[in-house]
Scaffold this motif. Structure first.
Motif, short mmCIF file in Angstrom:
data_model
loop_
_atom_site.label_atom_id
_atom_site.label_comp_id
_atom_site.label_asym_id
_atom_site.label_seq_id
_atom_site.Cartn_x
_atom_site.Cartn_y
_atom_site.Cartn_z
N ARG A 78 -2.97 27.98 -6.22
CA ARG A 78 -4.00 28.05 -7.26
C ARG A 78 -4.88 29.29 -7.10
O ARG A 78 -5.00 30.12 -8.01
CB ARG A 78 -4.86 26.78 -7.22
N TRP A 79 -5.49 29.43 -5.94
CA TRP A 79 -6.45 30.52 -5.77
C TRP A 79 -5.76 31.85 -5.52
O TRP A 79 -6.24 32.91 -5.97
CB TRP A 79 -7.42 30.21 -4.62
N LEU B 236 -8.41 33.14 -15.78
CA LEU B 236 -9.41 32.09 -15.99
C LEU B 236 -8.76 30.76 -16.34
O LEU B 236 -9.14 29.70 -15.81
CB LEU B 236 -10.37 32.53 -17.11
N VAL B 237 -7.75 30.79 -17.21
CA VAL B 237 -7.07 29.56 -17.63
C VAL B 237 -6.32 28.94 -16.45
O VAL B 237 -6.39 27.72 -16.23
CB VAL B 237 -6.09 29.86 -18.78
N ARG C 189 -3.79 22.30 -10.64
CA ARG C 189 -4.12 21.64 -9.37
C ARG C 189 -2.83 21.25 -8.65
O ARG C 189 -1.85 20.87 -9.28
CB ARG C 189 -4.97 20.37 -9.61
N VAL D 166 -6.83 29.16 -13.09
CA VAL D 166 -7.72 28.58 -12.08
C VAL D 166 -8.41 27.34 -12.63
O VAL D 166 -8.66 26.37 -11.91
CB VAL D 166 -8.75 29.63 -11.61
N SER D 167 -8.70 27.32 -13.92
CA SER D 167 -9.40 26.18 -14.53
C SER D 167 -8.51 24.96 -14.65
O SER D 167 -8.99 23.82 -14.51
CB SER D 167 -9.91 26.57 -15.93
N LEU D 168 -7.20 25.14 -14.88
CA LEU D 168 -6.35 24.01 -15.22
C LEU D 168 -5.38 23.55 -14.13
O LEU D 168 -5.07 22.36 -14.05
CB LEU D 168 -5.54 24.33 -16.49
#
Length: 425
Positions: A82-83, A186-187, A193, A189-191
């Motif tokens: 993710r990161w 942005l999308v 998991r 990292v936001s969505l």
């Protein structure tokens, strides 16, 4: 429980979201890589570059990308996709936009090196995402799906970017694609998991652990990463992918210029002709992923099944590159190149799914990245060697050289990648 019909609904939704995000990020990734190839003639004229210098510029990305594969795979296994992919998106998008500001050869080389550093996490992260959300015998299809973003991005580039260049300048092609990447960061990292097994039902855990029961894959260590180089499978995958990516990158970096310079096509026709093979490559990645899952389920082992798919695809690349180089007809040449790129992307998808079954559970991204390192040494060499061979003779010996290197790579997969790497070795 590894069959598609038995996927728990919540897992299915997470799988779909992850794959959609990976494909979007992958398309942007390859749009950014292909921008330089599409704008090749304009940049050469603007900066006064020779074919050899353009080959060096086209390869600058691949050198940094290849070298960064070694640490980035271990970082994905340790930090998570993710990161690391989110940070990579930001870095590569800023580097892509910086390329639009280039006014000298040396500045452009630096921007392309930065682009390679930023893009390095994309495919190791994607391999880890697939290993997180899919059981081992069902990873071919999702691997094919995220790999299909590569040829799709390259196919869209000569369709979308020339009108933008014609309406403004080649600089804006870099600015616009760079901006797209920042939005994608942005999308993502936001969505996205990773799965948290403690929050899952028994059915969900049973599905994910169908082929490898137990706890979630442990974090890797530097010692475990180094230990991968003791296995001949690791070296076979590095050498094999070198051959596959070398030939693929001959076309990826030089196809628009080849069609204009060697085949004397006009700009509009060359743009369409350069897109057709990569649309075929998009289909190749999808079909290969699905096919390799079926082959693997009937093979003696997952490694055997996925290795056979890689080798068969690479031998097909070799077979069709020869008439592509020698045919006088442009139609025949483009048709053969389309088959080669179909098979090149099939080979790539199968090679990445091979990494998920050869590697131990804690080192999937690490092994995939090491394989990708070998591949992009080939990707770095391909545009340089092709440029200088074409400058000294023609594109015909350049294509035949690529075919010979791909054949050697296929033999490396066949004879060196024969069994999985144990978790504790």
């Amino acid at each position: 429980m590894s069959h598609a019909a038995n996927v728990p609904p919540r897992i299915r939704r997470s799988q779909t979201l992850a794959l959609v995000l990976l494909v979007v990020c992958g398309v942007i990734n390859y749009l950014d890589r292909a921008t330089l190839a599409v704008a090749n003639e304009y940049i050469r004229a603007d900066l006064g570059l020779s074919l050899g210098q353009m080959g060096l510029l086209l390869s600058a990305f691949s050198w940094s990308y290849a070298l960064c594969q070694l640490p980035v795979g271990a970082l994905v296994d340790k930090i998570g996709p993710r990161w690391l992919l989110g940070m990579g998106l930001v870095v590569w998008s800023l580097a892509q936009a910086a390329g639009g500001l280039a006014s000298t050869f040396s500045y452009f080389v630096i921007a392309r090196i930065a682009l390679g550093i930023g893009e390095a996490p994309q495919f190791p992260a994607a391999a880890r995402v697939v290993s997180n959300w899919f059981p081992a015998r069902s990873r071919g299809t999702p691997t094919g799906i995220y790999n299909s973003a590569s040829p799709l991005g390259v196919a869209l580039a000569p369709l979308l970017l020339p009108p933008l260049i014609a309406a403004s300048s080649w600089h804006w092609a870099f600015f616009v694609t760079g901006a797209l990447g920042l939005v994608a960061a942005l999308v993502w990292v936001s969505l996205y998991r990773d799965p948290v097994r403690e929050r899952m039902s028994d059915d969900e855990r049973a599905y994910l652990e169908a082929d490898a029961p137990g706890e979630a894959a442990p974090k890797t260590s530097f010692a475990a990463w180094c230990a991968l180089f003791r296995h001949r499978a690791t070296w076979g995958m590095m050498l094999g992918f070198f051959g596959s990516v070398y030939l693929n990158w001959v076309y990826l970096t030089w196809l628009p210029g080849y069609l204009r310079t060697e085949r004397h096509m006009d700009l509009a026709y060359a743009g369409v002709a350069a897109s057709i093979p990569f649309l075929c490559g998009f289909a190749g990645a999808l079909i290969a992923g699905w096919t390799s899952d079926r082959v693997t389920r009937n093979a003696a082992s997952p490694v055997t099944g996925r290795r056979k798919a890689v080798v068969a695809s690479m031998l097909g690349m070799v077979a069709f590159t020869i008439p592509a180089a020698l045919a006088e007809s442009n139609v025949v040449a483009v048709a053969c190149i389309s088959i080669v790129i179909f098979l090149a992307n099939a080979s790539s998808a199968c090679a990445w799914s091979l990494a998920t079954v050869v590697a131990s559970r804690s080192r999937i991204a690490s092994l995939g990245a090491i394989q990708n390192f070998g591949g992009f040494l080939g990707g770095a060499l391909a545009p340089v060697l092709t440029g200088y061979i074409a400058q000294g003779w023609s594109f015909v010996p350049a294509l035949l050289t690529g075919a010979a290197i791909a054949f050697a790579g296929a033999m490396s997969y066949q004879f060196l990648v024969v069994k999985p790497i144990p978790e504790n070795d």
